[in-house]
Design a protein around this motif. Structure first.
Motif, PDB file in Angstrom:
ATOM      1  N   PHE A  29     -11.955   5.112  14.563  1.00  0.00           N
ATOM      2  CA  PHE A  29     -12.821   5.727  13.558  1.00  0.00           C
ATOM      3  C   PHE A  29     -14.130   6.124  14.208  1.00  0.00           C
ATOM      4  N   ARG A  53      -2.966   0.234   5.747  1.00  0.00           N
ATOM      5  CA  ARG A  53      -3.188   1.580   5.182  1.00  0.00           C
ATOM      6  C   ARG A  53      -2.397   2.641   5.939  1.00  0.00           C
ATOM      7  N   LEU A  93      -2.098   5.883   3.716  1.00  0.00           N
ATOM      8  CA  LEU A  93      -3.460   6.204   3.298  1.00  0.00           C
ATOM      9  C   LEU A  93      -4.339   6.554   4.499  1.00  0.00           C
ATOM     10  N   VAL A 113       1.694  10.134   1.670  1.00  0.00           N
ATOM     11  CA  VAL A 113       1.682   8.829   1.004  1.00  0.00           C
ATOM     12  C   VAL A 113       2.555   8.817  -0.244  1.00  0.00           C
ATOM     13  N   TRP A 114       2.540   9.917  -1.016  1.00  0.00           N
ATOM     14  CA  TRP A 114       3.278   9.873  -2.279  1.00  0.00           C
ATOM     15  C   TRP A 114       4.786   9.971  -2.111  1.00  0.00           C
ATOM     16  N   VAL A 165       7.210   2.932   0.033  1.00  0.00           N
ATOM     17  CA  VAL A 165       6.418   1.750   0.354  1.00  0.00           C
ATOM     18  C   VAL A 165       5.342   1.723  -0.713  1.00  0.00           C
ATOM     19  N   ASN A 166       5.082   0.578  -1.300  1.00  0.00           N
ATOM     20  CA  ASN A 166       4.029   0.547  -2.315  1.00  0.00           C
ATOM     21  C   ASN A 166       3.019  -0.552  -2.032  1.00  0.00           C
ATOM     22  N   THR A 167       1.853  -0.374  -2.618  1.00  0.00           N
ATOM     23  CA  THR A 167       0.718  -1.220  -2.261  1.00  0.00           C
ATOM     24  C   THR A 167       0.132  -1.932  -3.479  1.00  0.00           C
ATOM     25  N   PHE A 213      -3.424  -3.214  -4.362  1.00  0.00           N
ATOM     26  CA  PHE A 213      -4.755  -3.019  -3.788  1.00  0.00           C
ATOM     27  C   PHE A 213      -5.651  -4.229  -4.021  1.00  0.00           C
ATOM     28  N   SER A 241      -8.691  -4.313  -4.991  1.00  0.00           N
ATOM     29  CA  SER A 241      -9.403  -4.243  -6.274  1.00  0.00           C
ATOM     30  C   SER A 241      -8.429  -4.010  -7.425  1.00  0.00           C
ATOM     31  N   ALA A 261      -6.972  -1.666  -8.538  1.00  0.00           N
ATOM     32  CA  ALA A 261      -6.894  -0.217  -8.780  1.00  0.00           C
ATOM     33  C   ALA A 261      -5.997   0.117  -9.956  1.00  0.00           C
ATOM     34  N   GLY A 283       4.315   5.105 -11.894  1.00  0.00           N
ATOM     35  CA  GLY A 283       5.061   5.311 -10.657  1.00  0.00           C
ATOM     36  C   GLY A 283       6.492   5.762 -10.915  1.00  0.00           C
ATOM     37  N   ALA A 304       3.623  -2.037  -8.674  1.00  0.00           N
ATOM     38  CA  ALA A 304       4.160  -1.691  -7.358  1.00  0.00           C
ATOM     39  C   ALA A 304       5.630  -2.072  -7.240  1.00  0.00           C
TER      40      ALA A 304
END
Lengths: 356, 315, 272
Positions: A16, A55, A60, A80-81, A85-87, A89, A91, A93, A107, A155
């Motif tokens: 990054f 991620r 992501l 991603v969509w 594979v699902n997440t 999160f 928070s 979300a 979903g 998820a």
């Protein structure tokens, strides 16, 4: 079951740009194979790259180099969509404008599942996370623990090949966290979906993981089951990060290991004599593996004694080293501060560490 | 341990579903055309010549419009120094200054009083102060024609109480203009000062009392320094629009107390001198920007002094 | 320890230490000052005397009078047409800007903010005659459409603020979650972003609507022969002959503005 790993990460790197114009290598040549139907924990301190890897698997983030394979097929450039594979999160979300049921249905609607099938699946998912009857609530009307379960149900309703969990328990209080750990284990067993969970809490990692991958500065430094990483840490970082460890400087030659103030130990009695065969080394020893004997000519001096309930922590100065010793509080009278003591331990409880 | 800095966050990273910068492009294009466009055309017009019949411009370069700011045509046909417009600019400054000071004097007690009310009362008060801002400026200005009128409620009351026998002329005076300006811009002063005062931790005042300060000392040495950013912002938000005011001098000043905006408007109306109107507009714009810069510097200093920066939120 | 936590002395009357004398009185007077003029405008709209400020008796006739006037009806229709179109367009533009601003680079963002904020800082008269000059120059005929074009520009900042506030309150993981569950960019916008922004969009639309409805100066310069809006008409009435009819018209405009601010306020409050 098909052979080969469910998920395979091969030499993935990701950097990054920092706002200051520099570069942070979040992932540095990371490889990992995840066995189908297993519960894998990515463990490390914050900023070590574990979340970035998660991620990347979710889609992501895009890795700079390397490959991510899901059941042998490359997915690192699948958007991603479209990934199976699902997440969950950190928070949660949850969509605040939708009810719990609508959140879970979302979903499935994306997969163009039929209405009746969606309804059935939503009911089933709610039951699985023990939230039946709360389908018409808004997320804001739920407790933190309940929101967590909705995120899980949402998820899992998509039957992902791999479920990714990003610090899912970090927002819960301690008691709830314990309960959810058991709950997550149960869900993983019942669904036999592969779980990849990220945490910085080594206790959580020990309690849940079939396999634990320890991250340090963008690299995976050790992979193994919880017993392995605890009992046989490969590096000082692992020894120190997982549980508590005394890291002591020692000198190794062909036949023995010498620790300042404690003398030489026959190399043959060590648990891993092959790690380093000559020169300066670091050895790790767990505080509970040391016993103290009070003698007038002891090599160590007691610097501090702290009563912490079941245990008593004793700090011992040993030449330039400082040993952290844990002795049971129901045993004999603990030594006093200033007393001379002689630390003893079994040679097999010493781990000679590889350079990190 | 080299990579263990803050959470890595790429500058470039485009997170899924958050939209893209190009969503703002239509808006930016529109605003370039209809906000930047008018300013550019005004600057261009100010350097052109007056059209034959006064509407529009003649495309011949000229600085006459700017000369007209300082010189008038004398009877002999030559140009002599004429301070008429400079006086109007000076007046505009003067009225805006008085307006700002009056608003400030009223707003500081109100804002602090509001900030010390219980939470629910506070939100109600903020709403009450905000409402006038959202009502028509024209109507608010008009209301003072009614009030200050020779037959208006003030004169009526004074007469009924036998304090006066003849009405006091208040309408169509500089006083009326300034009163109208104070009335229209007061909320702009109260709200930013309130925003600063609300963030003030009144336990600090209690600590000061505890250390032996009296109310005046607490007010001037503890409370006031921390509402200073609000004072700077509020003064800006009052002074700048007051400087460019059109309606209050037009309706309440009755032509006797023109401000810059009225002269500009006249050039595009009865006086029919577009380049001169444009030059005046450029002047007003430049003054506005200068004032803005001065205040920006003051605001930065004030927010540094009180330890909180909240400049954008006032927009 | 004990020396530091002694209770604060309460001086004098037992009034709270947070209060300062006379502040309360000043505040009450200021609130009165803010509202009394508006109350007077409304009160005199019921005066049966032709001379506004000399009270004769109570009547509703100014309202019926005003509403029956053809010119006023035309002005009202013009105002509504301008306000509705300006509101719709400025809200669409503002929604795009709110989303775009989040993803812009610093330089672009600074430039965009300058453009958005400019109509709030540039003196209205300059904006008005600048737009007039621009339209004359590029031959856009004056009138209702010209007014609408100009109104959109200064309605954008008012529409933008509540939308932006709303957008900033959204946890960005929500978009990621939607993508993770299989939604593409368009579906995310339609099913997640837009519904979440809706209260902000409605509040922004209401604010843009009043700002446009109440505008006088810009409309005055761009009205041309056929584009008289309600405020422009009221200005003419004030200039010519002030009758309680002006008050009746003003009272209605005030009522609409206040009603709309209240709705907007309630909309943004409830979501706390």
């Amino acid at each position: 079951m098909a052979t080969g790993p469910a998920l395979s990460i091969a030499r993935v790197s990701k950097a990054f740009a920092t706002p200051e114009g520099g570069e942070v290598r979040a992932l540095d040549d990371v490889s990992l194979d995840v066995t189908d139907g297993s519960f894998v924990v990515l463990l490390g301190p914050s900023g070590c790259g574990k979340t970035t890897l998660l991620r990347c698997i979710a889609g992501l983030e895009t890795p700079d180099s390397g490959e991510i394979l899901l059941r042998g097929e490359r997915i690192d450039h699948v958007p991603v969509w479209k990934r199976r594979v699902n997440t969950v999160f950190q928070s949660y979300a949850l969509f605040p404008h939708m009810t719990v049921a609508q959140n879970i249905a979302f979903g499935l609607q994306m997969d163009k599942v039929g209405k009746a099938e969606i309804e059935r699946k939503v009911g089933e998912s709610l039951e699985m996370v023990r939230l039946s009857g709360l389908g018409s609530r808004k997320p804001s009307q739920l407790s933190g623990g309940q929101q967590q379960r909705v995120a899980l149900a949402r998820a899992l309703a998509k039957d992902p090949e791999v479920l990714l969990l990003d610090e899912p328990l970090s927002a819960l209080d301690l008691k709830l966290r314990r309960g959810m750990q058991t709950e997550l284990k149960r869900l993983q067993r019942e669904t036999s979906i592969t779980f990849v969970l990220v945490t910085h809490d080594q206790g959580e990692a020990m309690a849940m993981g079939d396999q634990v991958a320890v991250f340090d500065s963008g690299r995976i430094v050790q992979v193994g089951n919880p017993e392995e990483v605890y009992l046989r840490p490969r590096t000082a970082f692992v020894a120190d990060f997982i549980g508590e460890a005394n890291l002591v400087a020692a000198q190794r030659d062909s036949s023995s290991l010498t620790i300042e103030g404690l003398g030489a130990i026959d190399a043959a009695t060590l648990a891993n004599p092959e790690a380093v065969e000559t020169g300066a080394v670091t050895v790790a020893i767990r505080p509970e593996n040391i016993s103290l004997a009070e003698t007038a000519d002891g090599a160590g001096v007691v610097a501090d004694v702290t009563f912490v309930g079941g245990d008593i922590h004793v700090d011992v100065e040993l030449g330039a080293n400082r040993l952290n010793v844990r002795i049971p509080s129901h045993g004999a009278q603990p030594p006093r501060v200033g007393a001379r003591v002689h630390p003893t331990f079994l040679p097999q409880s010493l781990r000679v560490l590889a350079d990190s | 341990m080299t990579t263990q800095e803050k959470t890595p966050k790429s500058v470039e990273s485009r997170t899924a579903g958050q939209g893209s910068w190009w969503a703002g492009i239509p808006g930016i294009a529109y605003l370039i055309a209809l906000v930047l466009g008018p300013i550019v055309i005004i600057v261009i017009y100010s350097f052109l010549s007056r059209a034959k019949f006064g509407v529009g411009v003649k495309w011949v370069f000229s600085v006459t419009a700017y000369q007209d700011l300082f010189f008038g045509e004398s009877l002999a046909g030559g140009r002599t120094f004429d301070p008429t417009y400079l006086e109007i600019i000076g007046n505009s400054f003067w009225y805006s200054l008085i307006t700002s000071v009056a608003c400030l004097a009223l707003s500081i007690p109100v804002a602090i009083w509001m900030a010390t009310r219980p939470e629910r009362v506070r939100t109600l008060l903020v709403f009450l102060v905000t409402i006038p801002f959202w009502t028509s400026l024209l109507i608010r200005t008009y209301s003072f024609i009614i009030i200050l009128n020779d037959n208006g409620p003030i004169n009526w009351a004074l007469k009924s109480l036998h304090i006066i026998t003849e009405p006091i002329t208040m309408l169509y005076t500089p006083f009326a203009t300034v009163l109208g300006l104070v009335y229209t811009f007061l909320p702009f002063m109260i709200l930013p000062i309130y925003a600063s005062a609300e963030r003030f931790d009144f336990r600090l005042a209690e600590a000061a009392y505890d250390l032996g300060a009296n109310r005046w000392t607490v007010l001037t040495r503890i409370v006031m320094p921390s509402v200073r950013p609000g004072i700077v912002a509020g003064t800006l938000l009052v002074f700048i629009p007051a400087l460019g005011s059109f309606l209050a001098p037009e309706l309440l000043g009755g032509g006797k107390t023109s401000m810059i905006a009225n002269v500009i408007a006249a050039q595009f109306g009865a006086s029919r001198n577009w380049p001169f109107g444009a030059a005046l507009s450029v002047l007003l714009l430049v003054i506005t920007l200068l004032v803005l810069v001065v205040f920006a510097v003051l605001a930065r200093r004030a927010s540094k002094a009180s330890g909180n920066a909240n400049w954008e939120s006032l927009l | 320890m004990s020396a530091r936590t002694k209770p604060v002395r309460v001086k004098g009357t037992g009034e709270s230490l947070r209060d300062f004398p006379t502040f309360k009185l000043v505040s009450y007077l200021v609130l009165l000052f803010l509202y009394l003029p508006l109350v007077l405008v409304v009160a005199y709209s019921f005066n049966s005397n032709r001379v506004v400020t000399v009270w004769k008796g109570f009547t509703f006739s100014w309202y019926t009078n005003v509403l029956a006037n053809d010119d006023i009806q035309r002005a009202l229709m013009n105002s509504l047409r301008v306000a509705i179109v300006a509101t719709v367009v400025s809200v669409i533009i503002a929604t795009g800007l709110a989303i775009g601003l989040l993803r812009m680079h610093r330089a672009g963002r600074t430039f965009a903010w300058g453009l958005i904020g400019a109509p709030l800082i540039i003196p209205e008269i300059v904006f008005a005659i600048g737009t007039l000059a621009l339209f004359v120059q590029i031959r856009i005929p004056l009138g209702v459409n010209a007014i609408t074009l100009a109104h959109i520009a200064f309605c954008v900042p008012f529409a933008l603020l509540p939308i932006r506030a709303r957008l900033r309150g959204v946890d960005s993981a929500v978009y990621e979650a939607a993508a993770d569950l299989g939604a593409n960019e368009w579906v995310i916008f339609r099913r997640i972003t837009l519904p979440l922004l809706m209260p902000g969009i409605v509040a922004g639309a209401l604010l843009a609507f009043i700002i446009s409805l109440d505008d006088f100066i810009v409309s005055y310069f761009l009205a041309g022969p056929g584009g008289t809006t309600l405020p422009v008409y009221i200005f003419g009435m004030i200039r010519n002959a002030i009758t309680p009819g002006v008050n009746a018209l003003s009272s209605m405009l005030l009522a609409v503005s206040i009603l709309i601010v209240m709705i907007s306020y309630l909309l943004t409050r409830k979501k706390r």
